[in-house]
Scaffold this motif. Sequence first.
Motif, mmCIF file in Angstrom:
data_model
loop_
_atom_site.group_PDB
_atom_site.id
_atom_site.type_symbol
_atom_site.label_atom_id
_atom_site.label_comp_id
_atom_site.label_asym_id
_atom_site.label_seq_id
_atom_site.Cartn_x
_atom_site.Cartn_y
_atom_site.Cartn_z
ATOM 1 N N SER A 261 43.595 20.611 9.498
ATOM 2 C CA SER A 261 42.713 19.468 9.281
ATOM 3 C C SER A 261 41.885 19.655 8.026
ATOM 4 O O SER A 261 41.365 20.749 7.761
ATOM 5 C CB SER A 261 41.753 19.291 10.469
ATOM 6 O OG SER A 261 42.441 19.062 11.672
ATOM 7 N N GLU A 262 41.725 18.561 7.285
ATOM 8 C CA GLU A 262 40.630 18.504 6.321
ATOM 9 C C GLU A 262 39.382 18.202 7.137
ATOM 10 O O GLU A 262 39.433 17.406 8.085
ATOM 11 C CB GLU A 262 40.875 17.412 5.288
ATOM 12 C CG GLU A 262 39.787 17.364 4.212
ATOM 13 C CD GLU A 262 39.981 16.222 3.233
ATOM 14 O OE1 GLU A 262 39.550 16.377 2.076
ATOM 15 O OE2 GLU A 262 40.550 15.180 3.620
ATOM 16 N N ILE A 263 38.254 18.824 6.795
ATOM 17 C CA ILE A 263 37.063 18.651 7.622
ATOM 18 C C ILE A 263 35.828 18.346 6.774
ATOM 19 O O ILE A 263 35.745 18.703 5.596
ATOM 20 C CB ILE A 263 36.776 19.898 8.473
ATOM 21 C CG1 ILE A 263 36.318 21.084 7.593
ATOM 22 C CG2 ILE A 263 37.972 20.288 9.325
ATOM 23 C CD1 ILE A 263 35.734 22.244 8.377
ATOM 24 N N ASN A 264 34.892 17.648 7.408
ATOM 25 C CA ASN A 264 33.514 17.592 6.944
ATOM 26 C C ASN A 264 32.715 18.538 7.824
ATOM 27 O O ASN A 264 32.845 18.499 9.060
ATOM 28 C CB ASN A 264 32.937 16.178 7.095
ATOM 29 C CG ASN A 264 33.619 15.161 6.213
ATOM 30 O OD1 ASN A 264 33.553 15.245 5.000
ATOM 31 N ND2 ASN A 264 34.298 14.192 6.829
ATOM 32 N N HIS A 265 31.917 19.381 7.226
ATOM 33 C CA HIS A 265 31.094 20.311 8.010
ATOM 34 C C HIS A 265 29.674 20.284 7.466
ATOM 35 O O HIS A 265 29.457 20.396 6.252
ATOM 36 C CB HIS A 265 31.648 21.736 7.932
ATOM 37 C CG HIS A 265 30.851 22.722 8.731
ATOM 38 N ND1 HIS A 265 31.033 22.888 10.087
ATOM 39 C CD2 HIS A 265 29.856 23.567 8.379
ATOM 40 C CE1 HIS A 265 30.187 23.806 10.524
ATOM 41 N NE2 HIS A 265 29.464 24.229 9.509
ATOM 42 N N LEU A 266 28.701 20.112 8.371
ATOM 43 C CA LEU A 266 27.307 20.101 7.934
ATOM 44 C C LEU A 266 26.423 20.603 9.064
ATOM 45 O O LEU A 266 26.812 20.605 10.235
ATOM 46 C CB LEU A 266 26.884 18.692 7.492
ATOM 47 C CG LEU A 266 26.956 17.574 8.532
ATOM 48 C CD1 LEU A 266 25.631 17.433 9.292
ATOM 49 C CD2 LEU A 266 27.293 16.251 7.871
ATOM 50 N N THR A 267 25.234 21.029 8.692
ATOM 51 C CA THR A 267 24.220 21.439 9.665
ATOM 52 C C THR A 267 23.002 20.537 9.474
ATOM 53 O O THR A 267 22.439 20.457 8.375
ATOM 54 C CB THR A 267 23.819 22.907 9.465
ATOM 55 O OG1 THR A 267 24.977 23.734 9.655
ATOM 56 C CG2 THR A 267 22.773 23.319 10.512
ATOM 57 N N TYR A 268 22.627 19.857 10.547
ATOM 58 C CA TYR A 268 21.519 18.904 10.491
ATOM 59 C C TYR A 268 20.306 19.502 11.203
ATOM 60 O O TYR A 268 20.424 20.072 12.293
ATOM 61 C CB TYR A 268 21.919 17.602 11.197
ATOM 62 C CG TYR A 268 20.824 16.558 11.227
ATOM 63 C CD1 TYR A 268 20.589 15.723 10.141
ATOM 64 C CD2 TYR A 268 20.004 16.426 12.344
ATOM 65 C CE1 TYR A 268 19.585 14.769 10.162
ATOM 66 C CE2 TYR A 268 18.999 15.479 12.377
ATOM 67 C CZ TYR A 268 18.790 14.655 11.283
ATOM 68 O OH TYR A 268 17.780 13.716 11.321
ATOM 69 N N THR A 269 19.135 19.383 10.587
ATOM 70 C CA THR A 269 17.889 19.846 11.178
ATOM 71 C C THR A 269 17.162 18.663 11.805
ATOM 72 O O THR A 269 16.868 17.674 11.135
ATOM 73 C CB THR A 269 16.975 20.505 10.138
ATOM 74 O OG1 THR A 269 17.673 21.585 9.518
ATOM 75 C CG2 THR A 269 15.708 21.031 10.788
ATOM 76 N N VAL A 270 16.905 18.739 13.126
ATOM 77 C CA VAL A 270 16.216 17.659 13.826
ATOM 78 C C VAL A 270 14.812 17.506 13.247
ATOM 79 O O VAL A 270 14.069 18.487 13.118
ATOM 80 C CB VAL A 270 16.161 17.933 15.340
ATOM 81 C CG1 VAL A 270 15.424 16.806 16.068
ATOM 82 C CG2 VAL A 270 17.564 18.090 15.902
ATOM 83 N N MET A 271 14.435 16.257 12.942
ATOM 84 C CA MET A 271 13.170 15.990 12.275
ATOM 85 C C MET A 271 12.110 15.485 13.265
ATOM 86 O O MET A 271 12.418 15.001 14.349
ATOM 87 C CB MET A 271 13.368 14.936 11.181
ATOM 88 C CG MET A 271 14.358 15.322 10.102
ATOM 89 S SD MET A 271 14.514 14.028 8.835
ATOM 90 C CE MET A 271 15.242 12.718 9.821
ATOM 91 N N GLU A 272 10.865 15.610 12.848
ATOM 92 C CA GLU A 272 9.755 15.020 13.595
ATOM 93 C C GLU A 272 9.857 13.500 13.528
ATOM 94 O O GLU A 272 10.169 12.930 12.488
ATOM 95 C CB GLU A 272 8.411 15.459 13.003
ATOM 96 C CG GLU A 272 8.062 16.916 13.244
ATOM 97 C CD GLU A 272 7.459 17.144 14.619
ATOM 98 O OE1 GLU A 272 7.334 16.151 15.385
ATOM 99 O OE2 GLU A 272 7.114 18.300 14.931
ATOM 100 N N GLU A 273 9.614 12.839 14.657
ATOM 101 C CA GLU A 273 9.604 11.392 14.671
ATOM 102 C C GLU A 273 8.238 10.870 14.243
ATOM 103 O O GLU A 273 7.196 11.414 14.621
ATOM 104 C CB GLU A 273 9.925 10.875 16.083
ATOM 105 C CG GLU A 273 11.303 11.264 16.579
ATOM 106 C CD GLU A 273 12.409 10.438 15.954
ATOM 107 O OE1 GLU A 273 12.097 9.359 15.430
ATOM 108 O OE2 GLU A 273 13.571 10.874 15.991
ATOM 109 N N ASN A 274 8.234 9.811 13.443
ATOM 110 C CA ASN A 274 6.963 9.205 12.996
ATOM 111 C C ASN A 274 6.368 8.327 14.102
ATOM 112 O O ASN A 274 7.053 7.736 14.889
ATOM 113 C CB ASN A 274 7.205 8.358 11.741
ATOM 114 C CG ASN A 274 7.623 9.225 10.553
ATOM 115 O OD1 ASN A 274 7.172 10.363 10.452
ATOM 116 N ND2 ASN A 274 8.470 8.684 9.693
#
Length: 274
Positions: A261-274
């Motif tokens: 597979s070709e892939i997209n890979h990322l790591t997301y940091t959960v943010m504070e909600e306004n």
Amino acid sequence: MRTSPLTYLSIFFSFLLFSCEDVIEVDLKTGEPKLVIDAEIQWQKGTDGSLQKIKLSRLTDYYNPTTPKVSDAIVEIQNSTGEIFSFHESNTPGEYICNNFIPNLNEAYTLTVETDNQIYMATENLIPVPEITKVTQESGKGISGEDISIAIFYQDPEDETNYYLTDFKTEHLYYREYILVNDDLQNGKEIEDSFSHEDLEPGNLVEITHRGISEQFYNYMYLILESTSGNPFATPPANIRGNIINKQNPDNYALGYFRLSEINHLTYTVMEEN
């Protein structure tokens, strides 16, 4: 709420039976130690894809706390022009590494694993994947209405039949959570894959891997995810066969699925909600 005398009597006998029971070890039959091949070739967008890894192990009996690794195997992948990429065992038993793999989208590749005088083979194409166009975060999701949800979006190509597999990994999950998608009803449209968890909070990391996959692997994964809530890439149920065959003895097939597979890979940091 009242409790009847019959209820108290039932509770008494339950405690009596519990206090008298012995620990019984069931003599489970030991199944055939089938070869398990974990062979996923991933070409992450923006990289050359030269470093790849394949893992070999065997099924073991229920009471064995460790998974037997398979060493001293010959592991190769051949492309459609006949070029061979060799995988050599690393310092970790059962782990085979290739440092010069050349990925080409839509090209056919053939895996060959030789161990214990048996030859296992599988052929599959390297499937492309569209770019992730955006990542969003929302609160107020889930059954409780209080969960945080993370979603990725990507544009499905028009006039093509496509299949996708996305997984989400966080510290709150024992195994990754998988989302399997086909574009039957979404051809040419923007597709959303989302994940929520009651324990997600600001600062948590969500690791996301989004793959393009073949129709055959889609069907295999559909059966796997329908049959188990465990880790689908660790040890597939023995009655669900992948695409890896034994050239000498078809009945002695290996478990697992050779996929590229070709892939997209990322790591997301959960943010504070306004």
